[in-house]
Design an enzyme around this catalytic site. Structure first.
Site, mmCIF file in Angstrom:
data_model
loop_
_atom_site.group_PDB
_atom_site.id
_atom_site.type_symbol
_atom_site.label_atom_id
_atom_site.label_comp_id
_atom_site.label_asym_id
_atom_site.label_seq_id
_atom_site.Cartn_x
_atom_site.Cartn_y
_atom_site.Cartn_z
ATOM 1 N N GLU A 96 43.843 36.422 38.538
ATOM 2 C CA GLU A 96 45.001 37.200 38.968
ATOM 3 C C GLU A 96 45.228 36.842 40.422
ATOM 4 O OE1 GLU A 96 46.962 39.523 40.926
ATOM 5 O OE2 GLU A 96 45.909 41.333 40.285
ATOM 6 N N CYS A 152 49.275 42.214 45.710
ATOM 7 C CA CYS A 152 49.615 40.930 45.093
ATOM 8 C C CYS A 152 50.940 41.005 44.350
ATOM 9 C CB CYS A 152 48.498 40.482 44.158
ATOM 10 S SG CYS A 152 47.963 41.756 43.005
#
Length: 503
Positions: free
Chosen positions: A260, A294
Protein backbone atom coordinates in the site's frame (compact mmCIF):
# COMPACT_ATOMS: atom_id res chain seq x y z
CA UNK A 1 1.32 18.20 30.42
CA UNK A 2 4.37 16.01 30.98
CA UNK A 3 3.96 12.49 29.64
CA UNK A 4 6.51 9.84 30.53
CA UNK A 5 7.70 7.84 27.51
CA UNK A 6 8.14 4.19 28.59
CA UNK A 7 11.65 2.85 28.08
CA UNK A 8 11.27 -0.36 26.10
CA UNK A 9 13.46 -3.00 24.48
CA UNK A 10 12.86 -5.17 21.42
CA UNK A 11 10.06 -7.71 21.76
CA UNK A 12 11.27 -11.16 20.68
CA UNK A 13 9.88 -14.57 21.63
CA UNK A 14 7.53 -13.04 24.18
CA UNK A 15 10.31 -11.22 26.05
CA UNK A 16 11.96 -7.80 26.14
CA UNK A 17 15.47 -8.05 24.69
CA UNK A 18 18.31 -5.60 24.36
CA UNK A 19 19.40 -5.23 20.71
CA UNK A 20 22.42 -7.42 19.98
CA UNK A 21 24.48 -4.35 19.06
CA UNK A 22 22.88 -2.28 21.87
CA UNK A 23 22.01 0.58 19.49
CA UNK A 24 19.26 3.11 20.21
CA UNK A 25 17.50 5.88 18.29
CA UNK A 26 16.30 9.19 19.81
CA UNK A 27 12.57 9.96 19.95
CA UNK A 28 11.91 13.57 18.94
CA UNK A 29 8.66 15.30 19.86
CA UNK A 30 7.68 17.04 16.59
CA UNK A 31 5.78 19.75 18.49
CA UNK A 32 8.82 20.86 20.50
CA UNK A 33 11.80 19.42 18.55
CA UNK A 34 13.08 18.00 21.85
CA UNK A 35 14.46 14.51 22.47
CA UNK A 36 12.00 12.84 24.83
CA UNK A 37 13.34 9.29 24.94
CA UNK A 38 14.91 6.51 22.89
CA UNK A 39 13.81 3.35 21.10
CA UNK A 40 15.94 0.24 20.55
CA UNK A 41 17.51 -0.09 17.10
CA UNK A 42 17.37 -3.62 15.72
CA UNK A 43 19.84 -4.94 13.17
CA UNK A 44 20.17 -8.12 11.10
CA UNK A 45 21.27 -10.03 14.21
CA UNK A 46 17.98 -9.23 15.94
CA UNK A 47 16.00 -10.06 12.81
CA UNK A 48 17.57 -13.52 12.87
CA UNK A 49 16.46 -14.07 16.47
CA UNK A 50 12.94 -12.87 15.70
CA UNK A 51 12.61 -15.15 12.66
CA UNK A 52 13.78 -18.14 14.69
CA UNK A 53 11.24 -17.28 17.41
CA UNK A 54 8.44 -16.94 14.86
CA UNK A 55 9.23 -20.29 13.25
CA UNK A 56 9.27 -21.96 16.65
CA UNK A 57 5.86 -20.46 17.39
CA UNK A 58 4.43 -22.04 14.25
CA UNK A 59 5.89 -25.50 14.87
CA UNK A 60 5.40 -25.67 18.65
CA UNK A 61 3.30 -28.70 19.64
CA UNK A 62 3.10 -29.60 15.93
CA UNK A 63 1.31 -26.32 15.24
CA UNK A 64 -1.51 -26.99 17.66
CA UNK A 65 -0.56 -24.05 19.88
CA UNK A 66 -1.14 -21.48 17.13
CA UNK A 67 -1.00 -22.17 13.38
CA UNK A 68 -3.44 -25.09 13.36
CA UNK A 69 -5.27 -24.24 16.58
CA UNK A 70 -9.02 -23.65 16.27
CA UNK A 71 -9.83 -20.11 15.17
CA UNK A 72 -11.64 -19.59 18.46
CA UNK A 73 -8.33 -20.00 20.30
CA UNK A 74 -6.70 -17.22 18.32
CA UNK A 75 -9.86 -15.10 18.61
CA UNK A 76 -9.61 -15.25 22.40
CA UNK A 77 -6.20 -13.57 22.29
CA UNK A 78 -7.29 -10.97 19.74
CA UNK A 79 -10.25 -10.01 21.91
CA UNK A 80 -8.03 -9.79 24.97
CA UNK A 81 -5.68 -7.46 23.08
CA UNK A 82 -8.65 -5.32 21.98
CA UNK A 83 -9.94 -5.05 25.54
CA UNK A 84 -6.56 -4.19 27.03
CA UNK A 85 -5.91 -1.49 24.42
CA UNK A 86 -9.34 -0.06 25.19
CA UNK A 87 -8.47 0.06 28.90
CA UNK A 88 -5.24 1.90 28.13
CA UNK A 89 -6.71 4.22 25.50
CA UNK A 90 -6.04 7.57 27.29
CA UNK A 91 -2.38 6.72 27.86
CA UNK A 92 -1.76 5.20 24.41
CA UNK A 93 -3.52 8.06 22.61
CA UNK A 94 -1.30 10.62 24.37
CA UNK A 95 1.82 8.65 23.48
CA UNK A 96 0.68 8.54 19.85
CA UNK A 97 0.07 12.29 19.76
CA UNK A 98 3.46 13.11 21.28
CA UNK A 99 5.35 10.66 19.08
CA UNK A 100 3.96 11.52 15.64
CA UNK A 101 2.34 14.95 16.12
CA UNK A 102 -1.23 13.81 15.55
CA UNK A 103 -3.92 15.85 17.37
CA UNK A 104 -5.01 14.04 20.53
CA UNK A 105 -8.64 13.75 19.40
CA UNK A 106 -7.49 12.03 16.20
CA UNK A 107 -5.16 9.75 18.13
CA UNK A 108 -8.00 8.74 20.46
CA UNK A 109 -10.16 7.96 17.43
CA UNK A 110 -7.32 5.81 16.07
CA UNK A 111 -7.07 3.82 19.29
CA UNK A 112 -10.81 3.10 19.17
CA UNK A 113 -10.27 1.82 15.63
CA UNK A 114 -7.36 -0.34 16.82
CA UNK A 115 -9.60 -2.08 19.35
CA UNK A 116 -12.36 -2.43 16.79
CA UNK A 117 -9.99 -3.95 14.24
CA UNK A 118 -8.76 -6.62 16.67
CA UNK A 119 -12.39 -7.41 17.56
CA UNK A 120 -13.35 -7.67 13.89
CA UNK A 121 -10.55 -10.10 13.06
CA UNK A 122 -11.38 -12.14 16.14
CA UNK A 123 -14.77 -12.74 14.53
CA UNK A 124 -13.17 -13.70 11.21
CA UNK A 125 -10.75 -16.05 12.99
CA UNK A 126 -13.72 -17.85 14.54
CA UNK A 127 -15.36 -18.13 11.14
CA UNK A 128 -12.31 -19.71 9.51
CA UNK A 129 -12.96 -23.20 10.88
CA UNK A 130 -16.36 -23.38 9.18
CA UNK A 131 -14.72 -22.57 5.84
CA UNK A 132 -12.33 -25.51 6.00
CA UNK A 133 -12.95 -28.42 3.65
CA UNK A 134 -15.35 -26.36 1.55
CA UNK A 135 -16.41 -28.79 -1.21
CA UNK A 136 -15.72 -28.15 -4.89
CA UNK A 137 -18.20 -29.36 -7.49
CA UNK A 138 -16.41 -31.56 -10.04
CA UNK A 139 -17.51 -32.93 -13.43
CA UNK A 140 -16.26 -36.47 -12.62
CA UNK A 141 -18.07 -38.40 -9.89
CA UNK A 142 -15.02 -40.62 -9.24
CA UNK A 143 -13.41 -37.66 -7.44
CA UNK A 144 -14.19 -35.46 -4.49
CA UNK A 145 -12.35 -32.22 -3.85
CA UNK A 146 -12.21 -29.64 -1.09
CA UNK A 147 -10.21 -26.60 -0.10
CA UNK A 148 -8.11 -25.94 2.99
CA UNK A 149 -7.13 -22.44 4.06
CA UNK A 150 -3.81 -22.39 5.89
CA UNK A 151 -1.60 -19.64 7.34
CA UNK A 152 1.07 -18.52 4.91
CA UNK A 153 3.74 -18.82 7.63
CA UNK A 154 6.10 -16.20 9.03
CA UNK A 155 5.19 -12.73 7.81
CA UNK A 156 7.18 -9.50 7.90
CA UNK A 157 5.04 -6.41 8.49
CA UNK A 158 6.59 -3.01 7.75
CA UNK A 159 4.45 -0.04 8.72
CA UNK A 160 4.52 3.78 8.47
CA UNK A 161 4.55 6.66 10.92
CA UNK A 162 1.32 8.49 10.05
CA UNK A 163 -0.96 5.99 11.82
CA UNK A 164 1.66 4.13 13.88
CA UNK A 165 -0.50 1.76 15.90
CA UNK A 166 -3.53 1.65 13.61
CA UNK A 167 -1.58 0.76 10.46
CA UNK A 168 0.32 -1.87 12.44
CA UNK A 169 -3.00 -3.30 13.60
CA UNK A 170 -4.30 -3.46 10.01
CA UNK A 171 -1.56 -6.03 9.41
CA UNK A 172 -1.04 -7.67 12.80
CA UNK A 173 -4.71 -8.47 13.49
CA UNK A 174 -5.44 -10.37 10.24
CA UNK A 175 -2.03 -12.06 10.26
CA UNK A 176 -2.63 -13.44 13.75
CA UNK A 177 -6.25 -14.30 12.94
CA UNK A 178 -5.00 -16.39 10.01
CA UNK A 179 -2.58 -18.30 12.25
CA UNK A 180 0.63 -16.69 11.02
CA UNK A 181 3.55 -15.68 13.21
CA UNK A 182 4.53 -12.07 12.61
CA UNK A 183 7.52 -9.77 12.84
CA UNK A 184 6.47 -6.12 12.96
CA UNK A 185 8.95 -3.42 11.94
CA UNK A 186 7.36 0.01 12.53
CA UNK A 187 8.81 3.26 11.25
CA UNK A 188 11.72 4.59 13.28
CA UNK A 189 9.98 8.00 13.26
CA UNK A 190 7.05 6.75 15.37
CA UNK A 191 7.41 3.41 17.13
CA UNK A 192 6.38 4.14 20.71
CA UNK A 193 2.83 2.80 20.59
CA UNK A 194 3.88 -0.33 18.71
CA UNK A 195 6.12 -1.16 21.66
CA UNK A 196 3.09 -0.63 23.90
CA UNK A 197 1.30 -3.22 21.76
CA UNK A 198 4.11 -5.60 22.70
CA UNK A 199 3.46 -4.85 26.36
CA UNK A 200 -0.24 -5.59 25.86
CA UNK A 201 0.61 -8.91 24.19
CA UNK A 202 2.72 -9.86 27.20
CA UNK A 203 -0.11 -8.95 29.56
CA UNK A 204 -2.66 -11.12 27.75
CA UNK A 205 -0.26 -14.07 27.48
CA UNK A 206 0.07 -14.25 23.70
CA UNK A 207 2.18 -17.36 22.98
CA UNK A 208 5.92 -16.59 22.64
CA UNK A 209 7.09 -15.78 19.13
CA UNK A 210 3.63 -15.28 17.65
CA UNK A 211 4.26 -11.52 17.46
CA UNK A 212 7.76 -10.05 17.53
CA UNK A 213 8.32 -6.28 17.33
CA UNK A 214 11.59 -4.84 16.07
CA UNK A 215 12.07 -1.08 16.06
CA UNK A 216 14.91 0.34 14.04
CA UNK A 217 16.05 1.85 10.77
CA UNK A 218 14.82 0.57 7.44
CA UNK A 219 18.19 -0.37 6.01
CA UNK A 220 19.33 -2.02 9.27
CA UNK A 221 16.17 -3.90 10.29
CA UNK A 222 13.65 -3.68 7.45
CA UNK A 223 15.96 -4.78 4.65
CA UNK A 224 17.20 -7.96 6.44
CA UNK A 225 13.58 -8.82 7.22
CA UNK A 226 12.54 -8.51 3.56
CA UNK A 227 15.45 -10.59 2.27
CA UNK A 228 15.34 -13.30 4.95
CA UNK A 229 14.79 -16.73 3.34
CA UNK A 230 12.60 -17.94 6.20
CA UNK A 231 10.15 -15.05 6.05
CA UNK A 232 7.30 -16.23 3.84
CA UNK A 233 5.61 -12.94 2.98
CA UNK A 234 6.09 -9.18 3.31
CA UNK A 235 3.28 -6.66 3.79
CA UNK A 236 4.36 -3.03 3.49
CA UNK A 237 2.76 0.39 3.76
CA UNK A 238 4.88 3.38 2.82
CA UNK A 239 6.42 5.24 -0.08
CA UNK A 240 6.33 4.01 -3.66
CA UNK A 241 10.12 4.20 -3.85
CA UNK A 242 10.60 1.93 -0.84
CA UNK A 243 7.85 -0.38 -2.09
CA UNK A 244 9.72 -0.80 -5.36
CA UNK A 245 12.89 -1.75 -3.47
CA UNK A 246 10.96 -4.29 -1.41
CA UNK A 247 9.50 -5.85 -4.56
CA UNK A 248 12.98 -6.16 -6.04
CA UNK A 249 14.41 -7.82 -2.93
CA UNK A 250 11.44 -10.15 -2.49
CA UNK A 251 11.59 -11.17 -6.14
CA UNK A 252 14.98 -12.80 -5.57
CA UNK A 253 13.20 -15.39 -3.40
CA UNK A 254 9.88 -15.31 -5.29
CA UNK A 255 8.39 -14.06 -2.02
CA UNK A 256 4.83 -12.69 -2.11
CA UNK A 257 4.32 -9.07 -1.14
CA UNK A 258 1.34 -6.80 -0.63
CA UNK A 259 1.98 -3.08 -0.99
CA UNK A 260 0.00 0.00 0.00
CA UNK A 261 2.00 2.90 -1.38
CA UNK A 262 1.71 6.58 -2.22
CA UNK A 263 -1.12 8.59 -3.67
CA UNK A 264 -2.11 11.88 -5.23
CA UNK A 265 -5.83 11.48 -4.91
CA UNK A 266 -8.42 13.81 -6.47
CA UNK A 267 -11.55 15.33 -4.98
CA UNK A 268 -13.96 16.46 -7.69
CA UNK A 269 -16.52 19.11 -6.69
CA UNK A 270 -19.41 19.82 -9.06
CA UNK A 271 -21.42 23.04 -9.16
CA UNK A 272 -24.59 21.66 -7.55
CA UNK A 273 -23.07 21.09 -4.10
CA UNK A 274 -23.83 22.58 -0.71
CA UNK A 275 -20.71 24.74 -0.64
CA UNK A 276 -20.18 24.65 3.12
CA UNK A 277 -20.48 20.86 3.32
CA UNK A 278 -18.21 20.37 0.32
CA UNK A 279 -15.64 22.85 1.64
CA UNK A 280 -15.41 21.07 4.98
CA UNK A 281 -14.97 17.66 3.33
CA UNK A 282 -12.33 19.17 1.04
CA UNK A 283 -10.41 20.51 4.04
CA UNK A 284 -10.81 17.27 5.99
CA UNK A 285 -9.73 15.16 3.02
CA UNK A 286 -6.42 16.96 2.75
CA UNK A 287 -5.61 18.32 6.23
CA UNK A 288 -6.73 15.43 8.47
CA UNK A 289 -3.73 13.78 10.16
CA UNK A 290 -1.75 16.95 9.41
CA UNK A 291 -2.02 16.18 5.70
CA UNK A 292 0.06 13.03 6.13
CA UNK A 293 -2.32 10.50 4.60
CA UNK A 294 -1.46 8.23 1.70
CA UNK A 295 -5.03 8.62 0.45
CA UNK A 296 -5.24 12.40 1.02
CA UNK A 297 -7.44 14.05 -1.59
CA UNK A 298 -4.80 16.67 -2.26
CA UNK A 299 -5.89 17.58 -5.80
CA UNK A 300 -9.07 19.68 -5.78
CA UNK A 301 -10.80 19.56 -9.17
CA UNK A 302 -13.40 22.29 -8.94
CA UNK A 303 -16.22 23.29 -11.29
CA UNK A 304 -15.44 26.70 -12.74
CA UNK A 305 -18.96 28.01 -12.09
CA UNK A 306 -18.42 27.98 -8.32
CA UNK A 307 -14.63 28.32 -8.13
CA UNK A 308 -14.45 31.85 -6.70
CA UNK A 309 -17.22 31.36 -4.14
CA UNK A 310 -15.99 27.90 -3.14
CA UNK A 311 -12.36 28.93 -2.62
CA UNK A 312 -13.43 31.95 -0.60
CA UNK A 313 -15.45 29.67 1.67
CA UNK A 314 -12.67 27.07 1.83
CA UNK A 315 -10.23 29.76 2.99
CA UNK A 316 -12.57 30.61 5.85
CA UNK A 317 -12.78 26.95 6.88
CA UNK A 318 -8.99 26.66 6.80
CA UNK A 319 -8.45 29.80 8.87
CA UNK A 320 -10.74 28.26 11.49
CA UNK A 321 -8.54 25.16 11.88
CA UNK A 322 -6.78 25.31 15.25
CA UNK A 323 -3.04 24.73 14.80
CA UNK A 324 -1.45 23.83 18.13
CA UNK A 325 0.45 21.35 20.24
CA UNK A 326 -1.33 18.02 19.66
CA UNK A 327 -2.25 17.76 23.35
CA UNK A 328 -3.91 21.19 23.44
CA UNK A 329 -7.69 21.04 23.62
CA UNK A 330 -9.36 21.60 20.26
CA UNK A 331 -6.19 21.08 18.22
CA UNK A 332 -7.08 20.12 14.66
CA UNK A 333 -3.67 20.43 12.98
CA UNK A 334 -0.43 19.43 14.66
CA UNK A 335 3.17 19.33 13.44
CA UNK A 336 4.38 17.06 10.67
CA UNK A 337 6.36 14.11 11.94
CA UNK A 338 9.99 15.23 11.55
CA UNK A 339 12.38 17.94 10.49
CA UNK A 340 13.11 16.04 7.30
CA UNK A 341 9.42 15.95 6.34
CA UNK A 342 9.03 19.61 7.28
CA UNK A 343 11.83 20.68 4.94
CA UNK A 344 10.58 18.41 2.15
CA UNK A 345 7.08 19.90 2.29
CA UNK A 346 8.34 23.49 2.29
CA UNK A 347 10.58 22.65 -0.67
CA UNK A 348 7.57 21.29 -2.58
CA UNK A 349 5.72 24.55 -1.96
CA UNK A 350 8.71 26.59 -3.16
CA UNK A 351 9.01 24.42 -6.27
CA UNK A 352 5.33 25.04 -7.06
CA UNK A 353 5.90 28.80 -6.79
CA UNK A 354 8.98 28.63 -9.00
CA UNK A 355 6.98 26.73 -11.63
CA UNK A 356 4.35 29.49 -11.73
CA UNK A 357 1.72 28.35 -9.24
CA UNK A 358 0.23 30.76 -6.69
CA UNK A 359 0.02 30.15 -2.96
CA UNK A 360 -3.50 31.29 -2.15
CA UNK A 361 -3.06 30.73 1.58
CA UNK A 362 -0.62 29.19 4.03
CA UNK A 363 2.70 27.88 2.82
CA UNK A 364 4.76 28.60 5.91
CA UNK A 365 5.09 28.21 9.68
CA UNK A 366 2.17 29.62 11.70
CA UNK A 367 3.22 32.91 13.28
CA UNK A 368 2.24 31.91 16.81
CA UNK A 369 4.36 28.73 16.85
CA UNK A 370 8.09 29.38 16.95
CA UNK A 371 9.13 25.76 17.56
CA UNK A 372 8.00 22.46 16.17
CA UNK A 373 7.48 21.19 12.64
CA UNK A 374 4.26 23.11 12.01
CA UNK A 375 3.01 24.09 8.55
CA UNK A 376 -0.16 26.07 7.86
CA UNK A 377 -2.91 24.53 5.73
CA UNK A 378 -1.76 25.48 2.25
CA UNK A 379 -3.87 26.05 -0.87
CA UNK A 380 -2.14 26.40 -4.23
CA UNK A 381 -3.86 27.65 -7.40
CA UNK A 382 -2.84 28.44 -11.00
CA UNK A 383 -1.62 24.87 -11.27
CA UNK A 384 -0.88 23.09 -14.55
CA UNK A 385 -0.89 19.32 -14.99
CA UNK A 386 2.85 19.27 -15.68
CA UNK A 387 3.78 20.82 -12.33
CA UNK A 388 5.40 18.71 -9.63
CA UNK A 389 2.77 19.81 -7.11
CA UNK A 390 0.07 18.23 -9.31
CA UNK A 391 1.95 15.03 -10.05
CA UNK A 392 3.94 14.11 -6.93
CA UNK A 393 2.86 13.23 -3.41
CA UNK A 394 3.71 15.96 -0.86
CA UNK A 395 2.54 14.15 2.29
CA UNK A 396 1.71 17.33 4.12
CA UNK A 397 -1.12 19.88 4.49
CA UNK A 398 -0.96 21.09 0.89
CA UNK A 399 -3.93 21.23 -1.52
CA UNK A 400 -3.56 22.13 -5.20
CA UNK A 401 -6.52 23.34 -7.27
CA UNK A 402 -7.61 23.11 -10.90
CA UNK A 403 -10.97 24.01 -12.42
CA UNK A 404 -13.06 22.17 -15.00
CA UNK A 405 -16.11 22.86 -17.14
CA UNK A 406 -17.42 19.40 -18.09
CA UNK A 407 -17.78 15.98 -16.51
CA UNK A 408 -15.48 14.43 -19.10
CA UNK A 409 -12.79 17.01 -18.39
CA UNK A 410 -13.12 16.40 -14.64
CA UNK A 411 -12.70 12.65 -15.07
CA UNK A 412 -9.66 13.13 -17.29
CA UNK A 413 -8.06 15.41 -14.69
CA UNK A 414 -8.92 13.03 -11.85
CA UNK A 415 -7.24 10.11 -13.61
CA UNK A 416 -4.22 12.20 -14.67
CA UNK A 417 -1.89 10.54 -12.17
CA UNK A 418 0.33 7.48 -11.95
CA UNK A 419 -1.21 6.77 -8.55
CA UNK A 420 -4.57 5.14 -7.91
CA UNK A 421 -5.32 4.84 -4.22
CA UNK A 422 -8.33 7.04 -3.46
CA UNK A 423 -10.69 9.50 -5.13
CA UNK A 424 -13.72 11.53 -4.05
CA UNK A 425 -16.63 13.06 -5.93
CA UNK A 426 -19.07 15.57 -4.45
CA UNK A 427 -22.39 16.29 -6.13
CA UNK A 428 -26.11 16.20 -5.34
CA UNK A 429 -26.66 14.22 -8.56
CA UNK A 430 -26.23 10.65 -7.31
CA UNK A 431 -26.54 9.17 -10.80
CA UNK A 432 -23.59 11.32 -11.82
CA UNK A 433 -21.68 10.22 -8.71
CA UNK A 434 -22.31 6.57 -9.53
CA UNK A 435 -21.28 7.06 -13.15
CA UNK A 436 -18.20 9.03 -12.13
CA UNK A 437 -17.13 6.48 -9.51
CA UNK A 438 -17.05 3.78 -12.19
CA UNK A 439 -14.73 5.89 -14.33
CA UNK A 440 -12.28 6.74 -11.55
CA UNK A 441 -9.05 4.73 -11.64
CA UNK A 442 -8.71 4.18 -7.91
CA UNK A 443 -9.07 1.39 -5.40
CA UNK A 444 -11.24 3.50 -3.06
CA UNK A 445 -13.94 5.98 -4.07
CA UNK A 446 -15.79 8.30 -1.69
CA UNK A 447 -19.09 9.90 -2.65
CA UNK A 448 -19.98 13.17 -0.89
CA UNK A 449 -17.21 12.65 1.67
CA UNK A 450 -13.47 12.00 1.87
CA UNK A 451 -11.31 9.67 3.98
CA UNK A 452 -13.81 7.60 6.01
CA UNK A 453 -12.36 4.14 6.55
CA UNK A 454 -13.92 1.06 8.10
CA UNK A 455 -12.16 -2.19 8.91
CA UNK A 456 -14.96 -4.18 7.26
CA UNK A 457 -14.30 -2.67 3.78
CA UNK A 458 -11.32 -3.37 1.49
CA UNK A 459 -8.47 -0.84 1.37
CA UNK A 460 -5.83 -0.62 -1.34
CA UNK A 461 -4.89 0.97 -4.63
CA UNK A 462 -4.12 0.56 -8.29
CA UNK A 463 -1.24 1.67 -10.51
CA UNK A 464 1.76 2.91 -8.50
CA UNK A 465 -0.28 2.98 -5.31
CA UNK A 466 0.41 -0.74 -4.95
CA UNK A 467 -1.56 -3.95 -5.05
CA UNK A 468 -3.33 -6.30 -2.69
CA UNK A 469 -6.12 -5.29 -0.34
CA UNK A 470 -6.10 -4.81 3.41
CA UNK A 471 -9.07 -4.84 5.79
CA UNK A 472 -12.28 -6.80 5.52
CA UNK A 473 -12.15 -10.44 4.55
CA UNK A 474 -9.64 -9.44 1.88
CA UNK A 475 -7.18 -8.49 4.62
CA UNK A 476 -7.46 -11.97 6.12
CA UNK A 477 -6.93 -13.59 2.71
CA UNK A 478 -3.59 -11.75 2.50
CA UNK A 479 -2.22 -14.14 5.12
CA UNK A 480 -3.80 -17.41 3.98
CA UNK A 481 -2.79 -19.95 1.37
CA UNK A 482 -5.33 -22.11 -0.42
CA UNK A 483 -4.70 -25.84 -0.68
CA UNK A 484 -6.68 -28.11 -3.01
CA UNK A 485 -7.28 -31.66 -1.70
CA UNK A 486 -8.67 -34.13 -4.24
CA UNK A 487 -9.59 -37.73 -3.44
CA UNK A 488 -10.29 -40.64 -5.79
CA UNK A 489 -13.42 -42.26 -4.32
CA UNK A 490 -14.32 -44.95 -6.87
CA UNK A 491 -13.84 -48.64 -6.07
CA UNK A 492 -12.82 -49.24 -9.68
CA UNK A 493 -9.18 -49.08 -10.80
CA UNK A 494 -8.18 -46.05 -12.82
CA UNK A 495 -7.61 -48.20 -15.89
CA UNK A 496 -5.39 -45.90 -17.92
CA UNK A 497 -2.58 -48.45 -18.27
CA UNK A 498 -2.94 -52.13 -19.07
CA UNK A 499 -2.86 -54.08 -15.82
CA UNK A 500 0.14 -56.47 -15.48
CA UNK A 501 -2.32 -59.16 -14.35
CA UNK A 502 -3.94 -59.10 -17.82
CA UNK A 503 -0.71 -59.61 -19.79
Amino acid sequence: MAIQIPSRLLFIDGEWREPVLKKRIPIINPATEEIIGHIPAATAEDVELAVEAARRALSRNKGRDWASAPGAVRAKYLRAIAAKIGERKPEIAKLEAIDCGKPLDEAAWDIDDVSGCFEYYAELAEGLDAQQKAPISLPMEQFKSHVLKEPIGVVGLITPWNYPLLMATWKVAPALAAGCAAILKPSELASVTCLELADVCREVGLPPGVLNILTGLGHEAGAPLVSHPHVDKIAFTGSTMTGSKIMTAAAQLVKPVSLELGGKSPIVVFDDVDIDKAAEWTAFGCFWTNGQICSATSRLILHENIATEFLDRLLKWCKNIKIADPLEEGCRLGPVVSGGQYEKILKSIETAKSEGARVLSGGDRPEHLKKGFFIEPTIITDVTTSMQIWREEVFGPVLCVKTFSSEDEALELANDTHYGLGAAVISKDLERCDRFSKGLQAGIVWINCSQPCFCQAPWGGNKRSGFGRELGKWGLDNYLTVKQVTEYVSDDPWGWYTSPSKL
